[in-house]
Every structure is written in structure tokens, then in C-alpha cells.
Scaffold this motif. Sequence first.
Motif, PDB file in Angstrom:
ATOM      1  N   VAL A  74      37.300 -30.859 -39.387  1.00  0.00           N
ATOM      2  CA  VAL A  74      36.373 -31.715 -38.638  1.00  0.00           C
ATOM      3  C   VAL A  74      35.463 -30.860 -37.759  1.00  0.00           C
ATOM      4  CG1 VAL A  74      36.207 -33.568 -36.933  1.00  0.00           C
ATOM      5  CG2 VAL A  74      37.962 -33.674 -38.687  1.00  0.00           C
ATOM      6  N   VAL A  81      29.616 -38.411 -33.802  1.00  0.00           N
ATOM      7  CA  VAL A  81      30.906 -38.704 -34.439  1.00  0.00           C
ATOM      8  C   VAL A  81      31.722 -37.434 -34.644  1.00  0.00           C
ATOM      9  CG1 VAL A  81      32.013 -39.592 -36.522  1.00  0.00           C
ATOM     10  CG2 VAL A  81      30.045 -40.795 -35.545  1.00  0.00           C
ATOM     11  N   THR A  82      31.117 -36.408 -35.216  1.00  0.00           N
ATOM     12  CA  THR A  82      31.886 -35.199 -35.536  1.00  0.00           C
ATOM     13  C   THR A  82      32.289 -34.427 -34.285  1.00  0.00           C
ATOM     14  OG1 THR A  82      29.822 -33.966 -35.862  1.00  0.00           O
ATOM     15  CG2 THR A  82      30.842 -34.947 -37.808  1.00  0.00           C
ATOM     16  N   SER A 108      35.013 -36.439 -32.447  1.00  0.00           N
ATOM     17  CA  SER A 108      36.205 -36.450 -33.292  1.00  0.00           C
ATOM     18  C   SER A 108      36.892 -35.090 -33.287  1.00  0.00           C
ATOM     19  CB  SER A 108      35.831 -36.843 -34.719  1.00  0.00           C
ATOM     20  OG  SER A 108      36.964 -36.862 -35.552  1.00  0.00           O
ATOM     21  N   SER A 156      41.486 -38.417 -39.363  1.00  0.00           N
ATOM     22  CA  SER A 156      40.433 -37.865 -40.228  1.00  0.00           C
ATOM     23  C   SER A 156      39.840 -38.939 -41.129  1.00  0.00           C
ATOM     24  CB  SER A 156      41.004 -36.719 -41.068  1.00  0.00           C
ATOM     25  OG  SER A 156      41.420 -35.643 -40.253  1.00  0.00           O
ATOM     26  N   THR A 197      37.316 -40.806 -39.121  1.00  0.00           N
ATOM     27  CA  THR A 197      36.078 -40.044 -39.005  1.00  0.00           C
ATOM     28  C   THR A 197      35.262 -40.133 -40.287  1.00  0.00           C
ATOM     29  OG1 THR A 197      37.215 -38.515 -37.512  1.00  0.00           O
ATOM     30  CG2 THR A 197      35.124 -37.778 -38.458  1.00  0.00           C
ATOM     31  N   LEU A 229      38.532 -42.116 -29.457  1.00  0.00           N
ATOM     32  CA  LEU A 229      37.700 -42.068 -30.654  1.00  0.00           C
ATOM     33  C   LEU A 229      37.077 -43.429 -30.950  1.00  0.00           C
ATOM     34  CD1 LEU A 229      36.771 -40.049 -32.753  1.00  0.00           C
ATOM     35  CD2 LEU A 229      38.692 -40.706 -34.198  1.00  0.00           C
ATOM     36  N   THR A 237      33.144 -43.963 -32.622  1.00  0.00           N
ATOM     37  CA  THR A 237      33.265 -44.544 -33.967  1.00  0.00           C
ATOM     38  C   THR A 237      33.090 -46.061 -33.955  1.00  0.00           C
ATOM     39  OG1 THR A 237      35.669 -44.500 -33.710  1.00  0.00           O
ATOM     40  CG2 THR A 237      34.679 -42.678 -34.877  1.00  0.00           C
TER      41      THR A 237
END
Length: 641
Positions: free
Chosen positions: A37, A88-89, A92, A117, A120, A255, A260
Motif C-alpha cells: 500500500v 486513499v493510499t 491507508s 487491503s 483500500t 480508515l 474511504t
Amino acid sequence: MYSLIVLLPIFGAFITGILLRNNVSPAKCGAVASFLVGFSAVLAWICFFTFEGETFFVSLFEWINTGNLVVQWGIWVDRLTIIMLVVVTTVSFLVHVYSIGYMHEDKCQPRFYAYLSLFTFAMLVLVTSGNFLQLFFGWEGVGLASYLLIGFWHHKDSANNAAIKAFVVNRIGDLGFILAICTIYWVFGSLDFHIVFADPYIMNTKTITFFGYNWDILTFICLLLFMGAMGKSAQLFLHTWLPDAMEGPTPVSALIHAATMVTAGIFLIARCSPLFELSITAQQFIIIIGATTAFFAATVALTQNDIKRVIAYSTCSQLGYMFVALGAGAYKAAIFHLFTHAFFKAQLFLGAGSVIHAMSGEQDMRKMGGLYKLIPLTWLSMLIGTLALTGFPFLSGYYSKDAIIELGFITDGHIGEYVFALILFSAFLTSFYSWRLFFMTFHGRIRAERSVFNKVHESPFSMIGPILLLGLGSIFSGILFKKYFIGDYRDSFWLDAIFIEPDNTVLNEIHNVPYWVPLVPSLMLFLGLSLAIYAYIINTNWVNNMATMHGSIYRFLLHKWYFDELYSKIIVKPYRCLGYILWKKGDQGLIDKFGPDGLASLATKISGFCARIQTGYIYHYAFAMVLGLTILLSLLVIGAF
């Protein structure tokens, strides 16, 4: 590169959840998932700084080809996509790293990292979609992943109930989204963004009959899309799942709330700006719901005692601010607040997790206090997050949230007065409940049990490091990126990623508001801070006295405006009763009794009778043969006459 950004998290889910599950230590599973990630986050930031602004679509393969419906699975790339990839990344990755320390004692870490994961990956699919059907795949993917993560500790009934509640409430909103997708295909003959958004003006005068009423076709589609967004982004009436989602591990809460699931609704409306720009009715409905949600959630947060639930209602309130910006036509301001909010809200949640870790799992703020000397780094991180959330000058929230309050001021008519009053008062409430959390947790007298307090310790670097890195975003994301999101460089930054009507000049008008308007949000911040200092530092009996004097109001807020009780009475209990009746009387009493169970019982009785007449005695069989022959001859004789 874009395909790699999307696929690396699902590779991490497969590797940690299947290949390495029983072969390596849980910590190594966390390291593998975090690395993949993290690599995705690095690539996303590279794309952010090197992207030239031209929208393009990368088709990976043909997904569906049936009749006139052809759907390509691919990646739609524009500035909005790039921003969401970064958010997001990045969040995460930091949550993955944080989880290595937070979940180190859990026996099911490989499963946890696989779910994280997967979450994500689903969100990345959602934000890179080039059509509504692929977007819906990611939409349902984050719903599935949230169900798995909220109910991760499935040995707890509360976690299972919260997961089911989140799943069911979101299905209500998703019904609207599905109807919107069907209507879009019926109207435009395609689900591809480049076709639907190419010329929505041609549908501006057409209507559709629904439940006996004629609706403007674009308004009808926009309201259905917003219904889906209300569920995912926990707006008023479909918000009840969000605070209960705190039953999952704290990294999950961070998260979900920061990067997300709850941001999916904001992204959907911004992505569909070509449609919403042509529907004044839908925009007005969105801005009213957003302002009301911001106020509602802020009032409820005043009375909550669970540290994570206070932050959860704060998320609900801040999402209301974002919808106010969307309803005002300032889609870029909404995404700007989404961008800054991701950093300080993730920091607050992970900071709360650090407090809970230090307090041996305790989440009730009434059993905390006096922790600032024992966990100074956590104290610092929570201070930064609180300052950013409340809009302290020159931190991220100061630039993004205050811009939305100014949008409320320039909104015309009574709706504008209603919105401005609610979100301004919500800013005061936000300051008060945020500092209430901070002071109850870290300052004042020690209220924890001595056995718990003696074990308080600072979290490991794997937890503190990500929190402090998020602090950099909380401090600098506003001042560094304002000029690109809503400032002088916004047109060259966004290009055609978001559609704006030529007469939509709201982002220019906020620079021309009266001089006192930008000062009022900061005034609300300091008023809330001053009241919190008085109530929780100087005169600690004031809150109890106010709760006693205004008991009905306090109970109303404590019970979250009685939404859960109301829904339980008018929806849950009647449906449970109906389901019980259909199950007992219909399924078991009718279908099973005369269907499979009845036939099985009849076959059992017949076989039992046949077994009893098989005695093994020859004279019994001879008697049966003679008796049968006699009956047969009698029937033949009767038939002859």
C-alpha cells in the motif's frame, strides 16, 4: 502506473490473507501489506505532481457486452481521480503501519490486513471508475469490506450487530443509487461518463413519471444519486450506522472516517457535477440536508462519553459541511475540505487509539484525565488534530472549513440564512466538543482506576510515527494547497475534472464577502474553547449543573435525538414481528408442513408400515398372496357385470 496503484492493495490482500496466513509471523504480514500500500501511495504522489491535467481513460478489458450495454473495465484519470488516489493510499498506508503496533496482540492479524487491503482496493476501484457500473462495483466493495472490518471481532455481539446495521442501512441508500443507474441507462443509453456527461443539456427539459408525479429527469436522477450518497456518507436519516461502526478496531474507524467509505458520497456528487449543475432543486435539497446534518451531529457529540463516538459524530458533522459546499455548487471547496479533513480526522482517530492502547482498552472519557504527562507525544498529536478540526488560524481546517462557512453566507434567500446560521453555530459546537474531549482526556484530575493509571505508557513508534506524519498534513495541507483547490490557480489545476456552469461564480464571490464574515468562524472557535476551559478546567461542576437544570435537552442529545429508538419502534420491531409470523406460520406452518417436511414424514410412515409387514414368515406371505388374488378376482367379476 495507474493500474499498479489500484492493483497493489489487492495483491496485498491476497498475499497476507491466503499465501502468508500460516507461514510467517503476523507482524511480517503487516509489513508486507504496508509495503504494497505504501508503494501505491508513493506512485499516487508521483502522479499528483507530474499529472498535466488532461482527462483520459485507460481501458483494461471489456467487462460486459450484452445487447446494447457495453461496459469497459478501466481507469478514468483526471485531477479529481488523482486527488482521491493520494488521499486513499496515503491514509491507508499510515493506518496499515499503525495497525502493526495496535493489533500486535490479536491472533487474527493476517485476516485483518487482508480485509484492510481489500477495503483500500475497493475504494481505489471506485474513484478510478470510468462508468457508473464499475463505480457501483467499488461502491459495494467498500460496503462489503466495511462489514467485514466493523465485525472483525465477531466474538462480540455488539460488533456483529454494528456490522449488520451498517450493511443494512447502506442498502437503503444503495437502492436509490441502483435506480439512478437504471434511469441513467434508460435516458442516455450508456453508463460511460464521457457519454453521460458530454451533453446533459439535451435532457434538461424532459420529464419522467414516478409514483404519479412528473419529475424533471435530471432532478430525478440527481436525487436518487444523492440518496446513495446519504447512505455512504452518513447524512441525516441514514446516519445511524456511523457511530456504531466504532465497534471495529480503531484503525478501521480511522480508515472509514477519513479516506474511504464516508468520502465515497462526496466523490460521487463531485464526479456527477455536470448533472447536479443543471438541477437547482437537487442542489437546494443537498445544501439543506448537509447543514442540518452538520448541526445535528455537532449537538449529539456534546454529550457522548466514548472518545471514539465523539470523533465519529464529528465526522458526520464535517461531512455535512462538505455537502453544503456541494449544494452551493462549490465542488472544489468540498473536495478541498475532504482532502484536509482526511489528515486531521485520521490523526484524531489514531490518536484516540493511542489513548485507548495506553488505558488498557478504556474508551470512556469520564475514566480518563491527567494523561498529558504520561503520553506527551499522543497529547501533542491530539492537540494538532483538535486545532485543525476547530479551524485554528493557518492550520488546514482554517482554510477549508471557513471557506464553506463563507459559502453559506453568500447563498441566496432564506435557504442561505438557514444554512449560514446552522453551520456557523455548528462551528462553535465543534470547538466546544473537540476541546471537551481534549481536556477530559488529558487534563484535569485523574479519574482512572489506580490499577489502570499505573499501566499508562506511550505507544510504540509504529503507532506514534504515522500519527505525527498525519500531523504534517493537518498543519500544512491547507496553506500549501488552497491556491490550487479554491484559489487563484484552481482553473489551471482542475481543468475539466469538475464541470462548472458559466454563471456559477461562488468561489469568486467568497473573496468579496464583508470583512467580518471570515472573522466569525475564528470567533466561534475561541468562544467554544473558552467555554470548554471554563466547564472542564475552572468550574468542573458547571456541566453537571447544566445537565440537571436542562435534563430533557440533555437526555434528548444523549439519546442522539432518539433516532435509534424511533427506527426501532416504527421499522425494526414491526419487521421482526412480521418476519416471525411469516417464518412460524408461513414457512414452518404451511410450506414446510405440507412441503418437504410433510412429504418426508409421509415417506417415513409408509416405509415404516412396509417394514412392519415384512415379517419373514412364509404363511404371512402366502396369506397376502391369496388375499391379493381374491381382491383381484372380485374386481374382475364386478367389472364383468
